[in-house]
Scaffold this motif. Structure first.
Motif, PDB file in Angstrom:
ATOM      1  N   TYR A  71       0.854  -1.194   0.000  1.00 11.49           N
ATOM      2  CA  TYR A  71       0.000   0.000   0.000  1.00 11.49           C
ATOM      3  C   TYR A  71       0.883   1.234   0.000  1.00 11.49           C
ATOM      4  O   TYR A  71       1.814   1.347   0.810  1.00 11.49           O
TER       5      TYR A  71
ATOM      6  N   VAL B  41      -2.874   5.801  -3.498  1.00 10.46           N
ATOM      7  CA  VAL B  41      -3.779   6.843  -2.995  1.00 10.46           C
ATOM      8  C   VAL B  41      -2.982   8.131  -2.821  1.00 10.46           C
ATOM      9  O   VAL B  41      -1.925   8.134  -2.192  1.00 10.46           O
TER      10      VAL B  41
ATOM     11  N   GLU C  91     -13.242  11.919  -2.594  1.00 11.95           N
ATOM     12  CA  GLU C  91     -12.668  11.363  -3.815  1.00 11.95           C
ATOM     13  C   GLU C  91     -12.816  12.316  -4.991  1.00 11.95           C
ATOM     14  O   GLU C  91     -13.851  12.975  -5.154  1.00 11.95           O
TER      15      GLU C  91
ATOM     16  N   LEU D  80     -12.191   8.792   2.337  1.00 15.23           N
ATOM     17  CA  LEU D  80     -11.078   8.000   2.850  1.00 15.23           C
ATOM     18  C   LEU D  80     -10.286   8.839   3.837  1.00 15.23           C
ATOM     19  O   LEU D  80     -10.081  10.035   3.622  1.00 15.23           O
TER      20      LEU D  80
ATOM     21  N   LYS E 171      -4.274   1.072   4.024  1.00  9.09           N
ATOM     22  CA  LYS E 171      -5.637   0.916   3.492  1.00  9.09           C
ATOM     23  C   LYS E 171      -5.570   0.022   2.258  1.00  9.09           C
ATOM     24  O   LYS E 171      -5.787   0.478   1.123  1.00  9.09           O
TER      25      LYS E 171
ATOM     26  N   LYS F 153      -7.326   0.119  -1.464  1.00  8.08           N
ATOM     27  CA  LYS F 153      -7.862   1.437  -1.792  1.00  8.08           C
ATOM     28  C   LYS F 153      -6.997   2.119  -2.846  1.00  8.08           C
ATOM     29  O   LYS F 153      -5.771   1.985  -2.850  1.00  8.08           O
TER      30      LYS F 153
END
Length: 218
Positions: free
Chosen positions: A111, A131, A171, A190, A198, A201
């Motif tokens: 991640y 992300v 988002e 988020l 996460k 994601k």
């Protein structure tokens, strides 16, 4: 807010700080960037050695880097075969990294997350991770009067996210929308930062902050 005491207060972990100041103090950005890659590769070898000696595994690590160190954190993860659990890039640097094959990449860990606070000046503009968060649009932070302050805010936001978990991102379609603050039509939410990856994601997120601590608006 000092990051190490915050981490140690929040979790029963060991914290290893990498001092690569000897390589980071060059005047030439190209040399600094090259040194960051060499340092990242050395840290990866150290992690492999620790794991061989102790029986630990890459899934137990969270690597955090700020500025040039943000890209360096990615180099570490890449050289541990992308098996590090979590990498956080705090406003990874811009100069010398746009066409650099060693820049932070989404698959450098299981991640990956980046917090952008001074894009296009000290920080990288485009999304880099699985992300990416763009607080206040990602360039000018409330309460700051300089690019240096904006750049440092990523560090303080991340530290506060560990103590409060209160930064909720909305988002966005892409990073252009985040920069333009046009993310109201997307329903995804988020939490930014924190010590828990996460996994699974993805996406780009926008949020607003206060000009002084506590920076989180919830």
């Amino acid at each position: 807010m000092a990051l190490i005491p915050v981490i140690l207060a929040a979790a029963n972990v060991n914290v290893v700080v990498v001092d690569w100041s000897a390589g980071a103090n060059a005047i030439n950005y190209r040399i600094v960037n090259w040194n960051s890659v060499s340092s990242g590769e050395a840290v990866a070898r150290f992690i492999d050695w620790v794991n061989d000696i102790t029986g630990s595994n890459p899934g137990q690590y969270h690597i955090i880097g700020h500025g040039v160190g943000g890209h360096q954190a990615g180099v570490v993860g890449r050289n541990v075969k992308g098996q590090i659990d979590y990498i956080t890039g705090l406003d990874p640097a811009l100069i010398g990294w746009v066409n650099n094959i060693d820049r932070f990449a989404p698959n450098d860990a299981l991640y990956t997350e980046v917090i952008h606070t001074n894009y296009g000046v000290n920080g990288y503009l485009a999304d880099l991770a699985q992300v990416d968060f763009y607080p206040n649009g990602g360039i000018s932070m409330p309460g700051c009067g300089s690019n240096e302050c904006d750049h440092a805010r990523s560090f303080f936001y991340f530290a506060e996210s560990i103590t409060s978990g209160g930064f909720t991102g909305r988002e966005c379609l892409n990073y252009y929308a985040a920069v333009l603050r046009m993310c109201d039509f997307h329903s995804g939410r988020l939490q930014m930062g924190g010590l828990t990856p996460k996994l699974g994601k993805t996406g780009v997120y926008f949020l607003e902050t206060n000009p002084a601590p506590p920076f989180s608006q919830g």
